[in-house]
Motif scaffolding. Structure first.
Motif, PDB file in Angstrom:
ATOM      1  N   GLU A   6       5.350  19.457  32.471  1.00 19.20           N
ATOM      2  CA  GLU A   6       4.088  18.959  33.027  1.00 19.20           C
ATOM      3  C   GLU A   6       3.119  20.088  33.342  1.00 19.20           C
ATOM      4  O   GLU A   6       1.917  19.958  33.140  1.00 19.20           O
ATOM      5  CB  GLU A   6       4.368  18.146  34.298  1.00 19.20           C
ATOM      6  CG  GLU A   6       3.164  17.348  34.746  1.00 19.20           C
ATOM      7  CD  GLU A   6       3.515  16.406  35.878  1.00 19.20           C
ATOM      8  OE1 GLU A   6       2.890  16.530  36.929  1.00 19.20           O
ATOM      9  OE2 GLU A   6       4.392  15.560  35.699  1.00 19.20           O
ATOM     10  N   SER A   7       3.592  21.190  33.784  1.00 24.08           N
ATOM     11  CA  SER A   7       2.699  22.304  34.128  1.00 24.08           C
ATOM     12  C   SER A   7       2.030  22.855  32.868  1.00 24.08           C
ATOM     13  O   SER A   7       0.873  23.265  32.898  1.00 24.08           O
ATOM     14  CB  SER A   7       3.445  23.400  34.886  1.00 24.08           C
ATOM     15  OG  SER A   7       4.424  24.004  34.049  1.00 24.08           O
ATOM     16  N   ARG A   8       2.754  22.838  31.740  1.00 22.31           N
ATOM     17  CA  ARG A   8       2.182  23.294  30.476  1.00 22.31           C
ATOM     18  C   ARG A   8       1.049  22.368  30.031  1.00 22.31           C
ATOM     19  O   ARG A   8       0.017  22.821  29.537  1.00 22.31           O
ATOM     20  CB  ARG A   8       3.283  23.351  29.409  1.00 22.31           C
ATOM     21  CG  ARG A   8       2.815  24.007  28.140  1.00 22.31           C
ATOM     22  CD  ARG A   8       3.972  24.177  27.156  1.00 22.31           C
ATOM     23  NE  ARG A   8       3.424  23.978  25.856  1.00 22.31           N
ATOM     24  CZ  ARG A   8       3.607  22.908  25.089  1.00 22.31           C
ATOM     25  NH1 ARG A   8       4.381  21.953  25.478  1.00 22.31           N
ATOM     26  NH2 ARG A   8       3.030  22.822  23.922  1.00 22.31           N
ATOM     27  N   ASP A   9       1.234  21.029  30.237  1.00 24.62           N
ATOM     28  CA  ASP A   9       0.192  20.048  29.884  1.00 24.62           C
ATOM     29  C   ASP A   9      -1.057  20.273  30.724  1.00 24.62           C
ATOM     30  O   ASP A   9      -2.183  20.196  30.225  1.00 24.62           O
ATOM     31  CB  ASP A   9       0.707  18.623  30.078  1.00 24.62           C
ATOM     32  CG  ASP A   9       1.733  18.225  29.036  1.00 24.62           C
ATOM     33  OD1 ASP A   9       1.829  18.912  28.009  1.00 24.62           O
ATOM     34  OD2 ASP A   9       2.428  17.210  29.254  1.00 24.62           O
ATOM     35  N   LYS A  10      -0.881  20.542  32.020  1.00 25.42           N
ATOM     36  CA  LYS A  10      -2.027  20.780  32.896  1.00 25.42           C
ATOM     37  C   LYS A  10      -2.783  22.029  32.472  1.00 25.42           C
ATOM     38  O   LYS A  10      -4.015  22.055  32.480  1.00 25.42           O
ATOM     39  CB  LYS A  10      -1.575  20.897  34.350  1.00 25.42           C
ATOM     40  CG  LYS A  10      -1.216  19.581  34.978  1.00 25.42           C
ATOM     41  CD  LYS A  10      -0.871  19.765  36.447  1.00 25.42           C
ATOM     42  CE  LYS A  10      -0.504  18.436  37.067  1.00 25.42           C
ATOM     43  NZ  LYS A  10      -0.142  18.554  38.474  1.00 25.42           N
ATOM     44  N   ASP A  11      -2.046  23.060  32.124  1.00 25.00           N
ATOM     45  CA  ASP A  11      -2.702  24.286  31.687  1.00 25.00           C
ATOM     46  C   ASP A  11      -3.500  24.064  30.407  1.00 25.00           C
ATOM     47  O   ASP A  11      -4.616  24.554  30.262  1.00 25.00           O
ATOM     48  CB  ASP A  11      -1.666  25.400  31.465  1.00 25.00           C
ATOM     49  CG  ASP A  11      -0.998  25.859  32.747  1.00 25.00           C
ATOM     50  OD1 ASP A  11      -1.605  25.626  33.821  1.00 25.00           O
ATOM     51  OD2 ASP A  11       0.115  26.419  32.672  1.00 25.00           O
ATOM     52  N   LEU A  12      -2.920  23.293  29.489  1.00 31.69           N
ATOM     53  CA  LEU A  12      -3.595  23.012  28.221  1.00 31.69           C
ATOM     54  C   LEU A  12      -4.870  22.195  28.460  1.00 31.69           C
ATOM     55  O   LEU A  12      -5.924  22.498  27.902  1.00 31.69           O
ATOM     56  CB  LEU A  12      -2.650  22.268  27.267  1.00 31.69           C
ATOM     57  CG  LEU A  12      -3.238  21.896  25.911  1.00 31.69           C
ATOM     58  CD1 LEU A  12      -3.624  23.158  25.141  1.00 31.69           C
ATOM     59  CD2 LEU A  12      -2.261  21.062  25.124  1.00 31.69           C
ATOM     60  N   LEU A  13      -4.791  21.174  29.325  1.00 30.51           N
ATOM     61  CA  LEU A  13      -5.963  20.358  29.632  1.00 30.51           C
ATOM     62  C   LEU A  13      -7.037  21.190  30.321  1.00 30.51           C
ATOM     63  O   LEU A  13      -8.233  21.026  30.053  1.00 30.51           O
ATOM     64  CB  LEU A  13      -5.569  19.160  30.514  1.00 30.51           C
ATOM     65  CG  LEU A  13      -4.734  18.079  29.834  1.00 30.51           C
ATOM     66  CD1 LEU A  13      -4.311  17.037  30.842  1.00 30.51           C
ATOM     67  CD2 LEU A  13      -5.512  17.432  28.705  1.00 30.51           C
ATOM     68  N   GLU A  14      -6.619  22.089  31.197  1.00 29.81           N
ATOM     69  CA  GLU A  14      -7.596  22.928  31.890  1.00 29.81           C
ATOM     70  C   GLU A  14      -8.272  23.881  30.905  1.00 29.81           C
ATOM     71  O   GLU A  14      -9.485  24.114  30.994  1.00 29.81           O
ATOM     72  CB  GLU A  14      -6.893  23.713  32.997  1.00 29.81           C
ATOM     73  CG  GLU A  14      -7.836  24.283  34.009  1.00 29.81           C
ATOM     74  CD  GLU A  14      -7.104  24.862  35.207  1.00 29.81           C
ATOM     75  OE1 GLU A  14      -7.786  25.426  36.049  1.00 29.81           O
ATOM     76  OE2 GLU A  14      -5.870  24.753  35.286  1.00 29.81           O
ATOM     77  N   GLU A  15      -7.538  24.371  29.947  1.00 31.73           N
ATOM     78  CA  GLU A  15      -8.115  25.245  28.925  1.00 31.73           C
ATOM     79  C   GLU A  15      -9.136  24.499  28.068  1.00 31.73           C
ATOM     80  O   GLU A  15     -10.133  25.067  27.636  1.00 31.73           O
ATOM     81  CB  GLU A  15      -7.008  25.806  28.017  1.00 31.73           C
ATOM     82  CG  GLU A  15      -6.206  26.904  28.621  1.00 31.73           C
ATOM     83  CD  GLU A  15      -5.090  27.356  27.677  1.00 31.73           C
ATOM     84  OE1 GLU A  15      -5.238  27.188  26.448  1.00 31.73           O
ATOM     85  OE2 GLU A  15      -4.077  27.841  28.182  1.00 31.73           O
ATOM     86  N   LEU A  16      -8.864  23.226  27.814  1.00 36.76           N
ATOM     87  CA  LEU A  16      -9.789  22.418  27.006  1.00 36.76           C
ATOM     88  C   LEU A  16     -11.000  21.941  27.806  1.00 36.76           C
ATOM     89  O   LEU A  16     -11.912  21.348  27.257  1.00 36.76           O
ATOM     90  CB  LEU A  16      -9.053  21.212  26.413  1.00 36.76           C
ATOM     91  CG  LEU A  16      -7.982  21.539  25.384  1.00 36.76           C
ATOM     92  CD1 LEU A  16      -7.212  20.273  25.008  1.00 36.76           C
ATOM     93  CD2 LEU A  16      -8.607  22.157  24.147  1.00 36.76           C
ATOM     94  N   GLY A  17     -11.032  22.165  29.107  1.00 42.15           N
ATOM     95  CA  GLY A  17     -12.185  21.797  29.928  1.00 42.15           C
ATOM     96  C   GLY A  17     -12.059  20.457  30.623  1.00 42.15           C
ATOM     97  O   GLY A  17     -13.048  19.943  31.147  1.00 42.15           O
ATOM     98  N   TYR A  18     -10.868  19.871  30.640  1.00 41.74           N
ATOM     99  CA  TYR A  18     -10.672  18.585  31.301  1.00 41.74           C
ATOM    100  C   TYR A  18     -10.384  18.785  32.778  1.00 41.74           C
ATOM    101  O   TYR A  18      -9.810  19.797  33.188  1.00 41.74           O
ATOM    102  CB  TYR A  18      -9.507  17.814  30.667  1.00 41.74           C
ATOM    103  CG  TYR A  18      -9.824  17.267  29.299  1.00 41.74           C
ATOM    104  CD1 TYR A  18     -10.549  16.101  29.167  1.00 41.74           C
ATOM    105  CD2 TYR A  18      -9.381  17.927  28.150  1.00 41.74           C
ATOM    106  CE1 TYR A  18     -10.839  15.581  27.919  1.00 41.74           C
ATOM    107  CE2 TYR A  18      -9.663  17.412  26.897  1.00 41.74           C
ATOM    108  CZ  TYR A  18     -10.397  16.240  26.788  1.00 41.74           C
ATOM    109  OH  TYR A  18     -10.675  15.732  25.547  1.00 41.74           O
ATOM    110  N   GLU A  19     -10.750  17.791  33.587  1.00 38.78           N
ATOM    111  CA  GLU A  19     -10.381  17.772  34.999  1.00 38.78           C
ATOM    112  C   GLU A  19      -8.896  17.506  35.095  1.00 38.78           C
ATOM    113  O   GLU A  19      -8.366  16.654  34.371  1.00 38.78           O
ATOM    114  CB  GLU A  19     -11.115  16.641  35.729  1.00 38.78           C
ATOM    115  CG  GLU A  19     -12.548  16.916  36.049  1.00 38.78           C
ATOM    116  CD  GLU A  19     -12.718  17.837  37.254  1.00 38.78           C
ATOM    117  OE1 GLU A  19     -11.859  17.857  38.146  1.00 38.78           O
ATOM    118  OE2 GLU A  19     -13.721  18.543  37.261  1.00 38.78           O
TER     119      GLU A  19
END
Length: 152
Positions: A6-19
């Motif tokens: 889950e932490s990897r998914d959050k990092d990926l979403l944050e890199e893409l500019g998602y909240e």
């Protein structure tokens, strides 16, 4: 199946500019309460203003409430609503029913009158329809006078 990180998914979403966080509900709710409170208070204040301060804007006197102007002043077009159109149709139908069931003058100067429809039909049955003295009958047709004599 692979292990989900889950932490990897959050990092990926944050890199893409998602909240990556939800909007907190408590501040939104606390902001809506004063908004709707202000709307309700404004409606109540406006109601009392129109009822107490400016009653002539909201009510018509009882004497003129039932009156209805049929025609506007000269030069102003007639605006007809469904209510006035219905009232006009009711008036026309009542006038026509009165004419078809009573005696009265159509034109007093020329001596034309109207009689009830039932009376007119009985009179036509008793006397027949009037015909002109010089009326031509097309060939092959029986003149109405001959038909009337045969039926007697």
């Amino acid at each position: 199946m692979s292990e989900h990180n889950e932490s990897r998914d959050k990092d990926l979403l944050e890199e893409l500019g998602y909240e990556i966080q939800d909007v907190p509900a408590r501040p939104v709710a606390l902001g809506l309460v004063p908004f709707f409170g202000t709307v309700v208070v404004t409606i109540i204040v406006a109601y009392f203003f129109f009822v107490w301060v400016a009653p002539e804007m909201t009510r018509r006197p009882a004497s003129t409430q039932l009156e209805r102007t049929r025609k506007p002043a000269e030069g102003i077009p007639l605006i007809q609503t469904n209510v006035t159109a219905h009232k006009d149709m009711v008036d026309v139908i009542q006038e026509e029913r009165k004419k078809e069931s009573t005696y009265g003058w159509t034109d007093r100067k020329t001596g034309h009158v109207h009689i009830p429809i039932d009376r007119a039909m009985a009179q036509v049955l008793a006397e027949g329809l009037p015909s002109r003295a010089n009326a031509r009958v097309p060939e092959g047709e029986i003149p109405p006078t001959v038909l009337a004599e045969e039926q007697r």
